[in-house]
Design a protein around this motif. Sequence first.
Motif, PDB file in Angstrom:
ATOM      1  N   GLU A  24      65.345  44.712  76.825  1.00 38.31           N
ATOM      2  CA  GLU A  24      64.470  45.568  76.006  1.00 38.31           C
ATOM      3  C   GLU A  24      63.566  44.744  75.105  1.00 38.31           C
ATOM      4  O   GLU A  24      62.387  45.048  74.948  1.00 38.31           O
ATOM      5  CB  GLU A  24      65.314  46.507  75.130  1.00 38.31           C
ATOM      6  N   VAL A  25      64.148  43.707  74.518  1.00 42.17           N
ATOM      7  CA  VAL A  25      63.364  42.869  73.611  1.00 42.17           C
ATOM      8  C   VAL A  25      62.230  42.184  74.384  1.00 42.17           C
ATOM      9  O   VAL A  25      61.166  41.925  73.846  1.00 42.17           O
ATOM     10  CB  VAL A  25      64.273  41.850  72.893  1.00 42.17           C
ATOM     11  N   MET A  26      62.465  41.924  75.673  1.00 42.15           N
ATOM     12  CA  MET A  26      61.408  41.300  76.479  1.00 42.15           C
ATOM     13  C   MET A  26      60.429  42.322  77.026  1.00 42.15           C
ATOM     14  O   MET A  26      59.493  41.960  77.741  1.00 42.15           O
ATOM     15  CB  MET A  26      62.030  40.494  77.615  1.00 42.15           C
ATOM     16  N   GLY A  27      60.658  43.594  76.750  1.00 37.17           N
ATOM     17  CA  GLY A  27      59.666  44.593  77.137  1.00 37.17           C
ATOM     18  C   GLY A  27      60.019  45.432  78.357  1.00 37.17           C
ATOM     19  O   GLY A  27      59.195  46.208  78.832  1.00 37.17           O
ATOM     20  N   ASP A  29      70.107  44.579  75.994  1.00 33.21           N
ATOM     21  CA  ASP A  29      69.360  44.401  74.737  1.00 33.21           C
ATOM     22  C   ASP A  29      68.268  43.350  74.902  1.00 33.21           C
ATOM     23  O   ASP A  29      67.132  43.548  74.474  1.00 33.21           O
ATOM     24  CB  ASP A  29      70.304  43.974  73.606  1.00 33.21           C
ATOM     25  N   ALA A  30      68.635  42.248  75.534  1.00 30.14           N
ATOM     26  CA  ALA A  30      67.640  41.187  75.744  1.00 30.14           C
ATOM     27  C   ALA A  30      66.497  41.711  76.611  1.00 30.14           C
ATOM     28  O   ALA A  30      65.332  41.424  76.359  1.00 30.14           O
ATOM     29  CB  ALA A  30      68.288  39.974  76.391  1.00 30.14           C
TER      30      ALA A  30
END
Lengths: 251, 325
Positions: free
Chosen positions: B202-205, B199-200
């Motif tokens: 993905e949040v960072m791109g 998840d992290a």
Amino acid sequence: MILQVNNVSKRFGGLQALSGVSFELPEGQIMGLIGPNGAGKTTTFNVINGVYPPDTGTVVFKGSDITGAKTYEIARQGLARTHQIVKPLNELTVRENVIVGACFGRQNLPLGQATDVANEVMEFVGLGKRADQLAGSLNVGQKKRLEMARALAARPYLLLLDEVLAGLNPSEITRMTEIVHKIREQGISIIMIEHVMQAVMSVSDFVLVLDFGKPIAYGTPTEVANDPKVIEAYLGDPKLAEQLSSHDPVS
Amino acid sequence: MSMLKNLRNPGLWLWMAIVLAVGLWPVITQRASTREEIFTVLLSVVLASSLNILLGYTGYVSFGHIVFFGLGGYVGLFLITAYGWSLWPAMLAGGISSAFLALLLGQAILRLRGAYFALATIGINEAMRAFINNFEPFGGPTGISLNFSVYNDYGGAANALWMLYGVMLALALLNILLSYVVKSSKFGLGLLAIREDEDAAEVMGVVTPRAKTWAYVLSAFLPGVVGVLFFFKNGNIEPPQAFRLHMSIEMLVMVMLGGYGTILGPVLGAAGYQRLRGLLLTSDLFKNIQLTVAGVLLLVIILFIPAGFVGWLRNRFPKLRRFLP
Ligand SMILES: Nc1ncnc2c1ncn2[C@@H]1O[C@H](COP(=O)(O)OP(=O)(O)OP(=O)(O)O)[C@@H](O)[C@H]1O
Ligand SMILES: [Mg+2]
């Protein structure tokens, strides 16, 4: 406007976490997002950055509709965030964590350049000395700064900060608040969720208050602090209510 | 630029040299039995190192990785027998077929996380075996056998064995280099981020669906290539040999034993596991319970040294990290 949130609602099973939330954020400004526990603040962030699609409403970022887009697509358009519950990449070093932010963020940098950005950002948030340590071995305050560093390394246009001050001691809070001010000086727009009233009131240009998923007040810190509806929403939490009314915008 | 700088890691070249030296030992001594032992170890190195890209870098447990070895072998032997292809293009075709299967499977199952992905991969192995069993072009249950005369193109059977050994050594070295290049690339960093917190990431791109799919494809390619090599050497291929679930589990044990996510781990894990297996095979008592031993070993590793041998060394002696890639 860097961000427009129009009439957003989100339901989890029987719980209406957000209902009809709308606001606009002008470029380069800091918006405080406050409200009692469970008010829907983090959910608002999750809807903005694509973790959940909203049930109704739209999110427009820099003029393009990003409602329902994937988190990584939104990240690449220049929106970065920190997590209330920190998510360090434990088995990677602090530097590697920050490089991930730089590599895959808005600028999509190659490794070499990303490393330069990471080194610079780590110095900026005060993690320079920890660069080669594993992220899992940091303490809470350092992990919060790591969240901040990863988000900044992406060189975002808009930064969502979810309780970066929670769990920090007073000197760490002062330091982190300074960092937020400096970020704003770089022209980055910020939305900041915070329970530490003094801090949020002193850095925000304006404040949105949520209660049970509904916006109940919106205005400058002074307007909001004197709004009877806000005082009432915080009545369940007398300490916070007191902080709110004793707020002094100068500090 | 930074890639070339990264290739200056002293540990990488040290261990490549060690593998090369061990690999050349049977050539110097001209002992066929040593050659066969080391051939098995090198094969395991390729399988384990490939799996490591998915398991160790990306954090996805695949119980069915041997399917890529088996499929590659089938495609290669089919092209050699039915169309008279020579070994080299057949090896490439085996690798590409396996990579392509991973690409298709990836679309379907890489959306699953954790235990669900692992369960799905067990299904793949069994489904593939059942399918090939009924697939007439691949000989159904009897499989495909090579005519002994194919080895004539490679200087006769005896020479072919030495040549195949040399190719396996080259592939093992190539795989170690590939593991290293992937790990020190931006793509590899994205994989490590997925392993640590998807998840992290993905949040960072990190575009996780794309990164995971490429990791799966890469981890399937060389097993497909060595599948052709192995079954060409073997002379025939049948469904039960090609899709042995227990080999998938042994691959996992090797990666975990040596240390997941490291370059050296799967290499030492493969060597260590095959050595142990060799000892057990000489005892009648242990012959039948190999798989049990592998299972217990896996359990012990996960409980007591989850980082594996190399991971443990790296944690224990941080100064030696440069030499333990
Ligand atoms: N994924 C989810 N599934 C179900 N319920 C959820 C989920 N995420 C949040 N909620 C619920 O939605 C409500 C709002 O949660 P949210 O995390 O947005 O609150 P918050 O304002 O950030 O609170 P806090 O100040 O405690 O962080 C809470 O009641 C929470 O339990
Ligand atoms: Mg929250």
